[in-house]
Every structure is written in C-alpha cells, then in structure tokens.
Design a protein around this motif. Structure first.
Motif, short mmCIF file in Angstrom:
data_model
loop_
_atom_site.label_atom_id
_atom_site.label_comp_id
_atom_site.label_asym_id
_atom_site.label_seq_id
_atom_site.Cartn_x
_atom_site.Cartn_y
_atom_site.Cartn_z
N CYS A 35 54.21 82.72 49.65
CA CYS A 35 55.24 82.16 48.79
C CYS A 35 55.73 83.25 47.83
O CYS A 35 54.93 83.92 47.17
N VAL A 36 57.04 83.41 47.77
CA VAL A 36 57.62 84.45 46.90
C VAL A 36 58.57 83.82 45.88
O VAL A 36 59.47 84.49 45.37
N ALA A 37 58.35 82.52 45.60
CA ALA A 37 59.23 81.83 44.65
C ALA A 37 59.14 82.43 43.26
O ALA A 37 60.07 82.30 42.45
N SER A 38 58.03 83.11 42.97
CA SER A 38 57.86 83.69 41.63
C SER A 38 58.55 85.03 41.46
O SER A 38 58.56 85.59 40.36
N ALA A 39 59.10 85.56 42.54
CA ALA A 39 59.80 86.84 42.44
C ALA A 39 61.01 86.71 41.52
O ALA A 39 61.80 85.76 41.64
N GLN A 40 61.16 87.62 40.61
CA GLN A 40 62.20 87.55 39.60
C GLN A 40 63.39 88.43 39.97
O GLN A 40 63.23 89.58 40.37
N TRP A 41 64.59 87.85 39.82
CA TRP A 41 65.81 88.63 39.98
C TRP A 41 66.11 89.37 38.67
O TRP A 41 65.94 88.82 37.58
N THR A 42 66.55 90.60 38.80
CA THR A 42 66.92 91.40 37.62
C THR A 42 68.42 91.67 37.64
O THR A 42 68.96 92.16 38.64
N LYS A 43 69.07 91.37 36.52
CA LYS A 43 70.52 91.58 36.43
C LYS A 43 70.84 93.06 36.24
O LYS A 43 70.23 93.74 35.43
N GLN A 44 71.79 93.53 37.04
CA GLN A 44 72.18 94.94 36.99
C GLN A 44 73.69 95.03 36.81
O GLN A 44 74.42 94.05 37.01
N SER A 45 74.16 96.23 36.44
CA SER A 45 75.60 96.46 36.34
C SER A 45 75.91 97.86 36.84
O SER A 45 75.11 98.79 36.70
N THR A 46 77.07 98.01 37.43
CA THR A 46 77.46 99.33 37.97
C THR A 46 77.65 100.34 36.85
O THR A 46 77.41 101.53 37.04
N ALA A 47 78.07 99.89 35.67
CA ALA A 47 78.24 100.82 34.55
C ALA A 47 76.91 101.44 34.16
O ALA A 47 76.80 102.65 33.92
N ALA A 48 75.87 100.61 34.10
CA ALA A 48 74.54 101.13 33.76
C ALA A 48 74.04 102.07 34.85
O ALA A 48 73.33 103.05 34.57
N ASP A 49 74.40 101.79 36.11
CA ASP A 49 73.98 102.66 37.21
C ASP A 49 74.55 104.06 37.05
O ASP A 49 73.87 105.07 37.27
N TYR A 50 75.84 104.13 36.67
CA TYR A 50 76.46 105.45 36.49
C TYR A 50 75.79 106.22 35.37
O TYR A 50 75.59 107.44 35.44
N ILE A 51 75.40 105.51 34.30
CA ILE A 51 74.73 106.18 33.19
C ILE A 51 73.39 106.74 33.62
O ILE A 51 73.01 107.87 33.28
N ARG A 52 72.65 105.94 34.42
CA ARG A 52 71.33 106.40 34.87
C ARG A 52 71.45 107.59 35.82
O ARG A 52 70.66 108.51 35.79
N ARG A 53 72.47 107.57 36.67
CA ARG A 53 72.64 108.68 37.61
C ARG A 53 72.97 109.98 36.90
O ARG A 53 72.55 111.05 37.30
N ASP A 54 73.74 109.87 35.81
CA ASP A 54 74.14 111.08 35.09
C ASP A 54 73.03 111.61 34.20
O ASP A 54 73.08 112.75 33.75
N SER A 55 72.02 110.80 33.92
CA SER A 55 70.94 111.24 33.05
C SER A 55 69.76 111.70 33.89
O SER A 55 69.77 111.65 35.11
N THR A 56 68.71 112.13 33.23
CA THR A 56 67.49 112.55 33.92
C THR A 56 66.42 111.48 33.85
O THR A 56 65.24 111.76 33.97
N ASP A 57 66.85 110.24 33.61
CA ASP A 57 65.91 109.13 33.48
C ASP A 57 65.21 108.91 34.81
O ASP A 57 65.85 108.68 35.84
N SER A 58 63.87 109.00 34.83
CA SER A 58 63.11 108.86 36.05
C SER A 58 62.99 107.42 36.50
O SER A 58 62.42 107.13 37.55
N SER A 59 63.53 106.47 35.72
CA SER A 59 63.42 105.07 36.11
C SER A 59 64.41 104.68 37.19
O SER A 59 64.36 103.58 37.71
N ALA A 60 65.36 105.57 37.50
CA ALA A 60 66.30 105.27 38.57
C ALA A 60 65.54 105.12 39.88
O ALA A 60 64.77 105.98 40.26
N SER A 61 65.80 104.05 40.60
CA SER A 61 65.02 103.73 41.79
C SER A 61 65.67 104.32 43.03
O SER A 61 66.87 104.19 43.25
N ASP A 62 64.84 104.99 43.86
CA ASP A 62 65.32 105.52 45.12
C ASP A 62 65.41 104.44 46.19
O ASP A 62 66.01 104.65 47.24
N SER A 63 64.77 103.29 45.95
CA SER A 63 64.73 102.24 46.95
C SER A 63 65.80 101.17 46.69
O SER A 63 65.72 100.09 47.25
N SER A 64 66.77 101.45 45.81
CA SER A 64 67.80 100.46 45.49
C SER A 64 68.65 100.18 46.73
O SER A 64 68.88 101.05 47.55
#
Length: 497
Positions: free
Chosen positions: A334-363
């Motif tokens: 059962c995976v009913a407890s899996a949580q959806w996380t809200k994302q935005s393309t604007a935040a994605d561009y900011i993460r790509r331009d920075s050196t933040d290691s939290s950017a996920s390669d598996s997105s």
C-alpha cells in the motif's frame, strides 16, 4: 524360419549377458560429497576427486579417460511442419592428463584389484574463442557467448540437490555439467577407440558474473521505463491532468555463490518516480497499491543467436527459436501514504542555476500536455526480495540460449466517481542478476596451498575446451588445445598437498 530366429535371439542374449558381465565397474568420488546432495562450484574453484575401476575378470584396455564437460541442448517445435528440431553444443571439455607410468603394464585390469586415478579440474571464467565461431550482428556477442553459462533446466541441480527447486527453464532447453570417466579400448577391426565402460556424475555450476552496463532501452521495445496516462474525473467527464511514472534499471541482484553463507537478504531496490501535471489548479490523485512481479525470460534456439534476443519481433517458432516466460509475484504494498510535493518551473530554473545539491537527478520530465507553472512529484521505493521457493541463475547469453529478467511494476491511483475499474499505470524495467565470487582466501584454503593473489589468478586458466563446428546436429569436434604449462602447474599443486 521361426526356429532360426529363436536361435539367433538366444545367442544374442548370451553374448549380451557375457558382455555385460565383462564391463569394468567405474565409480566417481568427489571431495566434499555429501549423501543426497549435488556438489556445486563457482569460477576458480577446483573439482577434486578420484575414480575407481574394478573388473570381474582380466580385461584388456588401452586408455582411461577422465573429462569435465559442459553441454547445452535445445529443442524447438517447427511451425512450418509438424515435428521438432534441436541442437547440442559441447562448449567445454577439459581432459585430465594421466601419466603413462600410472597405467598397469601390460594394459590389463586384473580381477580383485582396484585402480584409482585422481583428477583435478579448475572452473574457468571464460571459454575459448572457437566456441563462438558463428556469424554475429553485434560486436558484444563474442564476449557474452564465451562466458561460462550456469547450470540450467534440471530440478535436481537447481539448488543443493536435496530440495527440488524450479529454475523456471523449459524442458526444451538445458545446460548440464558432468565429470565423466571411461575405459577405452582399441577395436580388433578399425581405428580409434571405443568405450567398454563409461559413467558420469552431474555437478552444479554457478559462475561468477559481474555487473554489465545498463541495457539500452531503445533497443528493447518490450521494456517500458516511462509511462504517461490521462487522469479523468470519471467516465465521460473532464480531465484532471496527466500522470507520469518513470523508473530506471535498479542495481543488480547479487546471487550468493554456491555453498555461500547468506549474510543478508538477496535483494535490490527499485524507485518509481511520479509526476502529476494538473489542468488548472487540480490536486494530484491519491495513490493506492503498487504490485511488483519478476518476469523471467528464457530464450532458446536450434541455431546460434547472431544477436541478443528480444521479446518482440517475428514469431520465434517461424525461425527455429523459442521463448519461455514465467512471472513470479514479489510484493503488493500500500502506497496511500506517499506524499505529493508541489513544484514550480520557476523554482526549477533557480535550482538549476545555483549549486544547490538538492536538485534531483531522478526528476520526471513534463508530460505532453504540460504548459503551466505548477506540478506535483512523488517517489515510491519498491524493495525487491527473491522468494525462496524458486531457483535463480545469473543473467547470461550463450550461443543457443539466454536468460534475462525484468521487473513489472503496476501502480494504482484513485479518481473521483471511479467505481468499476481502478486506473493503473505500469512499467517494465530490466534488472540484472549477478553472482558473487568467493574470496581469494577461501579459494586458497580450499586448494590447501599458500600462494599470492597473482599466482592464484594465473593458475585458474582453462584447459582443453571443445567447440562444435556444426550447431545443427549432435556431432561435436574437438578443436581446443590445453595450455602447455598446465601439466606443470597440476604437478606442483599435487606435490604441495
């Protein structure tokens, strides 16, 4: 006329009985043999043992042959006309050298005496290139076809021989290894030698198999590592958005070597990455259950494979090939407890331009309809543990057969006004099965000698290897030669014991 037939039959029976009584008795003893078990070996291990020959009366002979051989056999149903066709390939044949001084003089076996001849075979990691001499469409076929294949298709040999396990191979394909001993004699008329007595003992081989590069998904249409589906409000209603599921090939499942002590569970982990692209401000659908199954494919052919086999394309029966598939249920969670996380393309561009290691390669990339700014992501980790009721062998490709595995992952999700059928998104990702090697320390202890790692690796080299030149019949021709230094190494090993 009937009397003559009766006389001939009686004479044949007497001759057959006399011949049966005159046959030497051969027994094969393997070191470490346990009653009711089948000996198992892996790459680099030595098969040590002794054969004993006894006779009821004096028997002339010319040679005693001790060999370790590997044979693959396939049978394929013909589609064009009723009947079957098949092939046999002796891909490995190692001969035990017996010094002339070890034979009695003259070459006569005496009644009441036991003649013992020790043997030592070392499991090679590769076969000679002559084994794979057929045409090839892929540059990597030669390497794959000259790797030592595992024992396959015999329930007795699927595990330790005491418990019958299913290795999920069809009766139409088999890979078998055996130590065989024969007493040979030159015929009174003609040339060559004939076996006046022969016996064999089966053994199980699970070679060491290392991880290969990931499979190229584009060349395997039967695999599906990314799937998109439209999420609807209900039958004949509007769309909520589009859900995307994606996964990549997980780390290989490492099988334990024969007689290895399990230190942990044989398993791996697959990750299903999810994305929901809403229409407007819709919320992502709640998740339900995830079901995983292992898909086991065994390919076999009456002729050598010129390329890596695939589950798609021409029906195999029309080209003298076969495919046997079995599905092994693994887990429903059962995976009913899996949580959806809200994302935005604007935040994605900011993460790509920075050196933040939290950017996920598996997105997961956007769906085909995505044009907005907001989307949702989630991940589901799927543990993969093998059932103990089945026997598994490493992934391999040989001239006549192959064994490959894939994971079937099915995820359900819930939508409003859905009462009849629960929507599902399914993936099929490849997974490799490898086999762990035994440590050098264990191998040196088994040999009973003290050598360096380099000397140990040099010693584990193949001897005589037989390669067939005709895959369409059971005729096999010896074309291999033993390395010239083998006899010296074998003598040194015996002297050290």
């Amino acid at each position: 006329m009937s009397t003559a037939t009766s006389i001939n039959s009686s004479g044949s029976d007497r001759l057959e009985n006399w011949t049966r009584r005159s046959q030497p008795k051969i027994e094969i003893y393997l070191e470490g043999q346990t009653e009711g078990h089948v000996n198992s070996y892996t790459t680099g291990e030595s098969i040590d043992g002794t054969i004993t020959v006894t006779v009821d009366h004096e028997t002339r002979f010319d040679e005693i042959e001790i060999v370790f051989e590997g044979i693959s056999r396939t049978t394929v149903e013909r589609a064009s006309c009723p009947g079957r066709t098949g092939s046999q390939q002796m891909f490995l044949k190692l001969r035990q050298p017996i010094d002339e001084t070890e034979y009695p003089t003259p070459r006569v076996l005496e009644a009441g005496r036991s003649y013992e001849y020790p043997f030592t075979f070392v499991i090679p990691d590769r076969l000679l290139p002559q084994v794979c001499s057929h045409a090839k469409k892929n540059a990597h076929i030669q390497r794959s076809h000259t790797m030592l294949p595992p024992t396959l298709g015999d329930p007795i040999l699927a595990s330790n021989g005491k418990t019958l396990l299913d290795d999920m191979a069809p009766t139409m394909s088999q890979i078998a290894y055996a130590v065989r001993a024969s007493v040979l004699q030159k015929p009174l008329v003609g040339q060559g030698v004939v076996a006046i007595a022969a016996v064999g003992k089966k053994i199980r081989i699970i070679p060491t198999v290392e991880e290969e590069p990931p499979i190229e998904i584009s060349s395997s249409p039967s695999l599906c590592t990314r799937k998109e589906k439209t999420v609807k409000r209900g039958t004949l209603r509007g769309k909520l958005g589009r859900i995307v599921a994606s996964s990549s090939q997980p780390r290989p499942i490492q099988l334990l070597p024969p007689s290895g002590e399990p230190t942990d569970t044989v398993s791996t982990v697959a990750t299903v990455n999810l994305r929901f692209d809403p229409v407007g401000d819709e919320q992502p659908p709640p998740l339900g259950t995830l079901t995983s199954k292992l898909r086991v494919n065994t390919f076999f052919s009456s002729g050598p494979w010129e390329d890596f086999p695939s589950t798609t394309g021409m029906p195999y029966a029309q080209i003298g090939c076969g495919l046997y598939t079995e599905s092994v249920p693994l887990l429903t969670m059962c995976v009913a407890s899996a949580q959806w996380t809200k994302q935005s393309t604007a935040a994605d561009y900011i993460r790509r331009d920075s050196t933040d290691s939290s950017a996920s390669d598996s997105s997961v990339g956007p769906s085909a309809i995505f044009t907005g700014d907001t989307y949702y992501t989630a991940s589901v980790v799927v543990p993969v543990t093998l059932p103990a009721s089945k026997a598994f062998v490493p992934t391999f490709h040989s001239c006549l057969m192959s064994r490959v595995y894939a994971l079937d992952l099915s995820l359900t999700y819930h939508t409003p006004a859905t009462n009849i059928m629960t929507p599902t998104v399914s993936l099929r990702v490849p997974v490799q099965f490898t086999s762990q090697p035994k440590s050098a320390e264990l191998l040196k202890a088994a040999l009973g000698v003290t050598v360096t790692q380099q000397e140990l690796e040099e010693f584990f080299q193949p001897r005589n290897v037989t390669s067939p030149t005709d895959f369409s019949s059971n005729n096999v021709v010896d074309v291999g030669l033993a390395p010239p230094e083998y006899s010296e190494r074998l003598s040194a090993l015996r002297a050290s014991r």
